[in-house]
Design an enzyme around this catalytic site. Structure first.
Site, PDB file in Angstrom:
ATOM      1  CB  SER A  52      22.155  -7.056  21.667  1.00 54.25           C
ATOM      2  OG  SER A  52      20.748  -7.199  21.687  1.00 54.25           O
ATOM      3  CB  VAL A  53      20.972  -4.601  17.312  1.00 54.24           C
ATOM      4  CG1 VAL A  53      20.759  -6.083  17.027  1.00 54.24           C
ATOM      5  CG2 VAL A  53      20.178  -3.743  16.332  1.00 54.24           C
ATOM      6  CE  LYS A  54      17.681  -9.473  16.881  1.00 57.31           C
ATOM      7  NZ  LYS A  54      16.796  -9.464  15.709  1.00 57.31           N
ATOM      8  CG  ASP A  55      19.155  -3.702  24.466  1.00 58.30           C
ATOM      9  OD1 ASP A  55      19.019  -4.940  24.540  1.00 58.30           O
ATOM     10  OD2 ASP A  55      20.037  -3.081  25.087  1.00 58.30           O
ATOM     11  N   GLY A  58      12.896  -4.794  21.787  1.00 60.11           N
ATOM     12  CA  GLY A  58      12.325  -5.411  22.974  1.00 60.11           C
ATOM     13  C   GLY A  58      11.153  -4.618  23.529  1.00 60.11           C
TER      14      GLY A  58
END
Length: 345
Positions: A52-55, A58
């Protein structure tokens, strides 16, 4: 501002999996956009290593905590998450040797919860309640971080390092890939992706429009359009929308916000798979509906203009929901229209 170095994919070989984050592909959407004159492209953020884009944020938010001295070796990373940020944090924590605890509201997909646990994160499931309720998932994360030694609450919603990452990296990445982009469309959640990326692109491409997409039931549409706080209501879309306005959202950077409903978002997600071959998550359907609505109902001539939508995550996290006919039927979401048309507001 932090000064961590974001991973780049300039080499085929990386020291760790974190080096594979970013430089996600952009593809043109064809069949689901055939009724509009604009060229619509999707940036496939689910090709990041944890999906996901949230990698992107993170590892960045963990390194921000390290630089501020609030996270030390052997420490505990704590976050309230809709799932994807938690997964990105759990991946980075595994690489860096930290423990990770994620609190999630109980509407989250079972796929996300299982993925978090597979990465080694402890998952605490809380009721889906407003932020003023002590049982809210972010409040629970704050409590855990406060009572545990060497623990840090990441706070993706209000930690401006979130928006900073996208200004420094996602924006320039898009500018390299699609230098003549005219419109950026993304879901509004933390606001980091849309506002950080949009700020960079606006500075380097005058006239670019930044459009947010918000689910019916979230408060962000009314906060932007009318400057008022409305009571939040339940909705089934995951990953976008909020029951308060995060610090990462800068309404001055946003040119418009479009509201979308559960039914049309789930229908479009299934249509994207059947007609474009893209196995995307529900919020990708939401942003596509929002982009098409804005193109059709907007006051600008967008013929030949390039519209870029951000597809945040993969359909693999929603196989028990949007891609399950039984679940869809039980929730009144099976679309009678074969092509999953865009409903008018």
């Amino acid at each position: 501002m932090t000064h961590a170095t974001a991973p780049e994919r300039h080499s085929a070989v990386h020291d760790t999996v974190l080096g594979a984050i970013g430089n996600t592909p952009i593809v043109r959407l064809n069949r689901v956009t055939e009724d509009v004159d604009a060229e619509v492209y999707a940036k496939l953020e689910f090709t990041n290593p944890a999906g996901s884009v949230k990698d992107r944020i993170g590892f960045w938010l963990i390194e921000d905590a390290e630089r501020r001295g609030v996270l030390r070796p052997g420490g505990l990373v704590v976050e309230g998450t809709g799932g994807n940020t938690g997964i990105g944090l759990a991946m980075a924590a595994a690489v860096k040797g930290y423990q990770c605890v994620c609190t999630v509201p109980d509407k989250m997909s079972e796929g996300k919860i299982k993925t978090l646990r597979a990465f080694g994160a402890e998952v605490v499931v809380t009721p889906t309640v407003p932020p003023e309720d002590s049982r809210n998932y972010c409040n629970e994360a704050r409590r855990i971080a406060a009572r545990e030694p060497n623990a840090v609450y990441i706070d993706q919603y209000n930690n401006l390092a979130n928006r900073e990452y996208h200004y420094l990296h996602t924006g320039p990445e898009i500018a390299r890939q699609l230098p003549d982009v005219d419109v950026l469309v993304a879901g509004l959640g933390t606001g980091g992706t849309l506002c950080g990326t949009g700020k960079f692109l606006k500075e380097h491409r005058p006239g670019l429009r930044v459009i947010g997409v918000d689910p019916v039931g979230s408060i962000l549409y009314d906060a932007y359009k009318h400057g008022r706080r409305v009571p939040p209501a339940p909705y089934l879309i995951e990953g976008i929308g909020k029951d308060c306005v995060p610090a990462n959202i800068d309404f001055d950077l946003i040119d418009d916000v479009v509201q979308v409903a559960d039914r049309e978002s789930f229908a479009m997600t299934r249509r994207i798979l059947k007609q474009e071959g893209i196995f995307a998550g529900v919020s990708s359907g939401s942003v596509t509906v929002g982009a098409l609505r804005w193109i059709v109902e907007g006051d600008s001539d967008l013929a030949g203009k390039k519209v870029l939508v951000i597809f945040p995550d993969s359909g693999s996290r929603y196989v028990s929901k949007v891609y399950d006919d039984e679940w869809m039927s039980a929730n009144g979401l099976l679309d009678d229209e074969p092509n999953g048309g865009v409903a008018r507001s």
